[in-house]
Design an enzyme around this catalytic site. Sequence first.
Site, PDB file in Angstrom:
ATOM      1  N   GLU A 159      87.208  20.453  54.869  1.00 48.64           N
ATOM      2  CA  GLU A 159      88.052  20.446  53.675  1.00 48.64           C
ATOM      3  C   GLU A 159      87.247  20.172  52.411  1.00 48.64           C
ATOM      4  OE1 GLU A 159      88.458  18.738  56.575  1.00 48.64           O
ATOM      5  OE2 GLU A 159      90.507  17.974  56.696  1.00 48.64           O
TER       6      GLU A 159
ATOM      7  N   HIS B  31      83.058  17.208  55.571  1.00 55.63           N
ATOM      8  CA  HIS B  31      84.164  17.740  56.362  1.00 55.63           C
ATOM      9  C   HIS B  31      84.490  19.139  55.847  1.00 55.63           C
ATOM     10  CE1 HIS B  31      85.916  13.614  57.768  1.00 55.63           C
ATOM     11  NE2 HIS B  31      84.610  13.701  57.957  1.00 55.63           N
TER      12      HIS B  31
ATOM     13  N   CYS C 170      91.964  13.799  57.262  1.00 58.49           N
ATOM     14  CA  CYS C 170      91.772  12.350  57.284  1.00 58.49           C
ATOM     15  C   CYS C 170      92.086  11.786  55.894  1.00 58.49           C
ATOM     16  CB  CYS C 170      90.338  12.022  57.688  1.00 58.49           C
ATOM     17  SG  CYS C 170      89.101  12.485  56.440  1.00 58.49           S
TER      18      CYS C 170
ATOM     19  N   CYS D 166      89.734  13.158  53.065  1.00 56.60           N
ATOM     20  CA  CYS D 166      90.047  14.533  52.658  1.00 56.60           C
ATOM     21  C   CYS D 166      91.392  14.611  51.947  1.00 56.60           C
ATOM     22  CB  CYS D 166      90.012  15.447  53.876  1.00 56.60           C
ATOM     23  SG  CYS D 166      88.335  15.619  54.557  1.00 56.60           S
TER      24      CYS D 166
END
Length: 160
Positions: free
Chosen positions: A54, A52, A82, A85
């Site tokens: 992040e 992701h 999410c 993360c």
Amino acid sequence: MTDQDFMAVAYSQAKQAWDHGEVPVGAVIVKDGLIIAQGYNNPIGKHDPTAHAEIIALRAASEVLGNYRLPGCELFVTLEPCVMCAGAMMHARLARVVYGASDPKTGACGSVINLFEQDKLNHHTAVTAGVMAEECGHLLKDFFSSRRVAAAEKKKLIRC
């Protein structure tokens, strides 16, 4: 630079994700007013469910600072993080997370759950929501709309 300025850089990262066929989410990490790391979604390209925006930005910032702890750092991301993360952000000891669009399906900063407000957890990162929310949300909606149109066109061709 302002929160809006940093989010604009994250937004440009999100556009790069789209250019690579990934869900358009971008992130930047700031320390002492300077961007030290950037990232965009890349789980498809990297064959990695943890890739992701992040996480990519956190990894890059950790390399820059030579530490897995990122005290005093702020993360700007175009979509509400999410659970995965948010957990990584807590372990990194970020001072603040700023996000654009809310995620009503998997958001872990208040939409579904707010991990940063769990009293039993030992680190509490400040959260700022809604910076460039409209622009970030439209980018995601446009991406998924274009995917649906492409899938419908492909379906038409197959039927012919």
